[in-house]
Design a protein around this motif. Structure first.
Motif, PDB file in Angstrom:
ATOM      1  N   PHE A 663     -53.439 -68.799  64.882  1.00 14.04           N
ATOM      2  CA  PHE A 663     -53.533 -67.810  65.949  1.00 14.04           C
ATOM      3  C   PHE A 663     -53.956 -66.427  65.437  1.00 14.04           C
ATOM      4  O   PHE A 663     -54.704 -65.721  66.118  1.00 14.04           O
ATOM      5  CB  PHE A 663     -52.197 -67.683  66.684  1.00 14.04           C
ATOM      6  CG  PHE A 663     -51.848 -68.865  67.547  1.00 14.04           C
ATOM      7  CD1 PHE A 663     -52.766 -69.384  68.440  1.00 14.04           C
ATOM      8  CD2 PHE A 663     -50.603 -69.468  67.463  1.00 14.04           C
ATOM      9  CE1 PHE A 663     -52.458 -70.472  69.243  1.00 14.04           C
ATOM     10  CE2 PHE A 663     -50.280 -70.555  68.259  1.00 14.04           C
ATOM     11  CZ  PHE A 663     -51.211 -71.063  69.155  1.00 14.04           C
ATOM     12  N   VAL A 664     -53.476 -66.007  64.261  1.00 16.43           N
ATOM     13  CA  VAL A 664     -53.681 -64.610  63.854  1.00 16.43           C
ATOM     14  C   VAL A 664     -54.817 -64.405  62.860  1.00 16.43           C
ATOM     15  O   VAL A 664     -55.314 -63.280  62.727  1.00 16.43           O
ATOM     16  CB  VAL A 664     -52.385 -63.994  63.281  1.00 16.43           C
ATOM     17  CG1 VAL A 664     -51.232 -64.141  64.257  1.00 16.43           C
ATOM     18  CG2 VAL A 664     -52.020 -64.578  61.916  1.00 16.43           C
ATOM     19  N   SER A 665     -55.241 -65.452  62.156  1.00 18.19           N
ATOM     20  CA  SER A 665     -56.260 -65.264  61.121  1.00 18.19           C
ATOM     21  C   SER A 665     -57.580 -65.887  61.543  1.00 18.19           C
ATOM     22  O   SER A 665     -57.662 -66.583  62.563  1.00 18.19           O
ATOM     23  CB  SER A 665     -55.789 -65.895  59.805  1.00 18.19           C
ATOM     24  OG  SER A 665     -55.988 -67.308  59.830  1.00 18.19           O
ATOM     25  N   ASP A 666     -58.614 -65.638  60.746  1.00 17.10           N
ATOM     26  CA  ASP A 666     -59.902 -66.284  60.993  1.00 17.10           C
ATOM     27  C   ASP A 666     -60.291 -67.190  59.829  1.00 17.10           C
ATOM     28  O   ASP A 666     -61.463 -67.492  59.617  1.00 17.10           O
ATOM     29  CB  ASP A 666     -61.000 -65.246  61.251  1.00 17.10           C
ATOM     30  CG  ASP A 666     -61.186 -64.284  60.086  1.00 17.10           C
ATOM     31  OD1 ASP A 666     -60.434 -64.401  59.090  1.00 17.10           O
ATOM     32  OD2 ASP A 666     -62.082 -63.426  60.166  1.00 17.10           O
ATOM     33  N   LYS A 667     -59.293 -67.626  59.066  1.00 17.30           N
ATOM     34  CA  LYS A 667     -59.583 -68.501  57.939  1.00 17.30           C
ATOM     35  C   LYS A 667     -59.970 -69.890  58.438  1.00 17.30           C
ATOM     36  O   LYS A 667     -59.692 -70.270  59.590  1.00 17.30           O
ATOM     37  CB  LYS A 667     -58.391 -68.568  56.988  1.00 17.30           C
ATOM     38  CG  LYS A 667     -57.256 -69.473  57.421  1.00 17.30           C
ATOM     39  CD  LYS A 667     -56.214 -69.580  56.304  1.00 17.30           C
ATOM     40  CE  LYS A 667     -55.210 -70.689  56.568  1.00 17.30           C
ATOM     41  NZ  LYS A 667     -54.264 -70.868  55.472  1.00 17.30           N
ATOM     42  N   VAL A 668     -60.609 -70.655  57.599  1.00 18.13           N
ATOM     43  CA  VAL A 668     -61.095 -71.991  57.956  1.00 18.13           C
ATOM     44  C   VAL A 668     -60.042 -73.029  57.572  1.00 18.13           C
ATOM     45  O   VAL A 668     -59.519 -73.026  56.449  1.00 18.13           O
ATOM     46  CB  VAL A 668     -62.436 -72.289  57.262  1.00 18.13           C
ATOM     47  CG1 VAL A 668     -62.894 -73.716  57.570  1.00 18.13           C
ATOM     48  CG2 VAL A 668     -63.496 -71.290  57.712  1.00 18.13           C
ATOM     49  N   PHE A 669     -59.721 -73.912  58.502  1.00 16.39           N
ATOM     50  CA  PHE A 669     -58.757 -74.994  58.299  1.00 16.39           C
ATOM     51  C   PHE A 669     -59.511 -76.327  58.263  1.00 16.39           C
ATOM     52  O   PHE A 669     -60.642 -76.437  58.738  1.00 16.39           O
ATOM     53  CB  PHE A 669     -57.737 -75.029  59.437  1.00 16.39           C
ATOM     54  CG  PHE A 669     -56.927 -73.777  59.580  1.00 16.39           C
ATOM     55  CD1 PHE A 669     -55.641 -73.697  59.066  1.00 16.39           C
ATOM     56  CD2 PHE A 669     -57.438 -72.664  60.247  1.00 16.39           C
ATOM     57  CE1 PHE A 669     -54.889 -72.541  59.203  1.00 16.39           C
ATOM     58  CE2 PHE A 669     -56.694 -71.506  60.393  1.00 16.39           C
ATOM     59  CZ  PHE A 669     -55.418 -71.444  59.871  1.00 16.39           C
TER      60      PHE A 669
END
Length: 706
Positions: A663-669
């Motif tokens: 929800f809070v980051s824009d990192k790639v999962f």
């Protein structure tokens, strides 16, 4: 005589003191109600219409000093190509992320070419992905653009319908500079304000008085109105007072007719000032009545022909004049209007809307720069409510350790044919509420096992009343309604059955929320090998794998019954568990949230959200921003026995951190079966609503922990 004199003096002093008190109170009230010129720099403001076509920081820094953030608007004018304007905008947004955002535009140069429409879609999609929060259409549509037959093309032309639909689908605001001020159809000497006289003298190509062969003023306005009739859901901001600057009465008619329309004030405030010369009260009343539909804007900017220092100085002076016009009651004289007029002296509440709140409403994404973002490390410090868990045990370890995550729980009791019986679940829930005040609340349910008995309804309501006295704050209904339950004739009973009406009416009257797990994921109606996310569950629970039970009600019947129930009970506070069983399509879920304002959903279908982010990140993020008031954090965790509660809490902490990061980051999962997807990087205010304040509002006074 002496006594009379003493009494007279006493009365005089009393009246004087009383008068002093009234003056003090009046001054205090005035200070609380109205801004002054001294407040200008301290009030947060947003200028929703400027044009910056060359990279420059001086103008932006001047705006920041005056407490303005900016929307730089790309425009399909002949001066600078839209692609070049966007490159400048992207660089500015990158370097000044808290000061500026941008609106895209698209070129109509190749309008009559076969590939133009697809090129436009591709360009806009790229713009949205790059952060555009609006799209501007310009006056060349209706005043220059012609089709292959040489006929003027207006904004209501069917060719633009698919573009407008695309903009709407992406939850982007459409800004329309359509037509010109009515002065454009007059000789220069008859124009009402100096700004128009100067502009049209310098730009004879847009001075319509000189071009009677062009569409009329009425043609321009009517085409815009027809476009709005065709697209009632597009969020539309009419630039320059919607080209109805000359009459607050005419503008009011459009605002009344089109609730999806607001207007910006860019380069048209002088027209209100001109009208205030002869009818101050009418202009003042208009500003008060339509205070939610008016957005401050000025149309200044920086280009290759302007000196940034001089342009910034002139802008600052102009912004101050506007502030005085809206906030003071003094007599004023401005360069663009010949005669004097009084300031509008608007209350703070109205000024705040004009200068900021309306911009945040009509351009929802500007909140992303006006609010900080959380980081992953903020997890422990933020209050959270998990609105959907099942304790199933009186083990305290889970709850005690979860306090480290700053999380509170809504324990949900279910009427399930497997696992712990309903009454035992309820006993555990009541015990935990008492043992952990402020950490646990619970939602009761009612049994449908005696549904066909005559006294069933009164028994169910009696159980709910007892549970509410024992601390329950909501009621849950489960998927057995619609998927197991049958009446005396062997017919499946759905949630819209009239026999539930008295229960639902009781909940609505007492403002007790209903949590509904009604139906199953749509994958449930597919064979196992075609499932993406739910293969494990339905392989273990073939009794709910509807593909194996074609005699059961269909997915569509389940959803339709829930929708019909909402239609019948508009006063019911309803929370659709598991994304309301419409987890497969954000478009379909959005339709329900739009249609049923009493419906919210919990997010206990996170893998589906990952899949949506994988397939269309922008749409997923847009959905969260648009429906931020209707979404509730939830996990559906099933807490097991005491033996594994500690291990479960560790796993749940890891899961909560994973959700938080999404929800809070824009990192790639990366998820097996889904692929890669990017975190949504939601603004702080959106995250706060999802994790806490939406639950506080929906569960209201029942939620003691709040």
């Amino acid at each position: 005589m002496k006594s009379y004199f003493i009494i007279l003096c006493f009365v005089s002093i009393t009246l004087f003191c009383s008068s002093c008190g009234e003056t003090t109170n009046a001054t205090k009230t005035n200070e609380e109600t109205f801004y002054t010129e001294a407040d200008f720099a301290s009030v947060k403001k947003f200028n929703s219409h400027v044009h910056i076509s060359v990279y420059d920081s001086i103008f932006i820094k001047q705006a920041a000093a005056d407490n303005f953030r900016l929307l730089t608007v790309n425009v399909n004018s002949p001066s600078v190509p839209v692609e070049q304007q966007q490159q400048v905008a992207l660089r500015l947004v990158k370097d000044f992320p808290k000061n500026i955002q941008f609106a895209s535009a698209f070129s109509v140069k190749d309008f009559n070419s076969p590939g133009w429409l697809q090129q436009t879609f591709d360009y806009l999609k790229k713009s949205f992905d790059s952060g555009a929060i609006a799209v501007k259409v310009w006056k060349n549509i209706g005043m220059e653009l012609k089709d292959a037959q040489g006929k003027f093309v207006m904004i209501d032309n069917p060719v633009f319908d698919t573009i407008i639909n695309f903009i709407e689908k992406n939850d982007i605001t459409l800004i329309g500079h359509l037509g010109e001020p009515r002065n454009a159809w007059l000789p220069v000497e008859q124009m009402t304000v100096a700004g128009d006289k100067n502009y049209f003298a310098a730009h004879p190509q847009y001075h319509m008085y000189l071009h009677p062969e062009y569409p009329s003023y009425e043609d321009q306005v009517n085409a815009r109105d027809r476009m709005l009739e065709k697209h009632p859901n597009i969020r539309f901001v009419g630039a320059h007072l919607g080209s109805l600057e000359w009459s607050v009465d005419e503008l009011a008619k459009r605002l009344d007719k089109f609730p999806n329309m607001a207007v910006d004030m860019a380069e048209r405030i002088s027209h209100w000032q001109y009208q205030a010369v002869t009818d101050w009260q009418k202009v003042h009343d208009f500003l008060i009545k339509y205070q939610d539909r008016l957005i401050y804007a000025t149309d200044e900017g920086i280009n290759s022909r302007k000196d940034p220092v001089e342009a910034s100085k002139l802008a600052h002076e102009n912004w101050l004049r506007h502030w005085r016009f809206f906030t003071s009651a003094e007599k004023m004289k401005v360069p663009k209007v010949e005669k004097e007029f009084n300031g509008m002296h608007l209350p703070k509440e109205v000024v705040d809307k004009i200068y900021l709140k309306n911009a945040e409403k009509w351009f929802p994404r500007i909140a992303e720069t006006s609010n900080d973002f959380y980081s992953v490390d903020d997890f422990d410090s933020v209050k959270k409510i998990d609105t959907h868990i099942h304790l199933n045990t009186d083990e305290a370890t889970f709850i005690s350790q979860a306090a480290n995550d700053n999380i509170q729980f809504l324990d949900i009791v279910d009427d399930r044919p497997f696992g712990l019986p309903m009454n035992d679940q309820e006993k555990i829930a009541v015990k935990q509420v008492k043992a952990f005040p402020g950490r646990v609340e619970y939602a009761t349910t009612f049994s449908v096992r005696d549904f066909n008995r005559e006294e069933w309804q009164s028994t169910a309501i009696g159980h709910i009343k007892t549970a509410l006295k024992n601390g329950a704050i909501a009621v849950k209904v489960w998927k057995n309604i619609g998927m197991d339950l049958k009446d005396a004739n062997g017919k499946f009973v759905m949630i819209d059955d009239v026999r539930f009406d008295s229960i639902l009416d009781f909940l609505a009257q007492n403002k007790v929320p209903l949590i509904g797990h009604l139906g199953e994921p749509r994958e449930c109606w597919l064979p196992l090998e075609k499932m993406v996310l739910h293969r494990g569950y339905f392989s273990e629970h073939p009794e709910y794998h509807m593909y194996l039970h074609p005699e059961y009600p269909s997915y569509e019947q389940q959803v339709a019954a829930r929708d019909n129930m909402l239609q019948k009970h508009p006063g019911l506070v309803f929370i659709g568990a598991h994304l309301g069983s419409i987890e497969w399509s954000l478009d379909e879920l959005a339709k329900r949230l739009d249609k049923y304002p009493n419906m919210s959903v919990d997010l206990s279908r996170m893998p589906e959200l990952y899949l949506h982010a994988h397939n269309d990140w922008q749409k997923t993020r847009n959905f969260f921003v648009k429906y931020q008031d209707r979404l509730l954090y939830a996990t559906d965790v099933q807490v097991g026995t005491a033996k594994d509660a500690t291990e479960m809490n560790k796993r749940m902490h890891d899961r909560r951190m994973y959700y938080w990061s999404f929800f809070v980051s824009d990192k790639v999962f990366e998820e097996e079966g889904i692929g890669s997807f990017k975190g949504l990087h939601l603004p702080r205010q959106v995250v706060d609503k999802i994790y806490y304040s939406n639950a506080k509002r929906l569960f209201g006074p029942h939620f003691q922990m709040l």
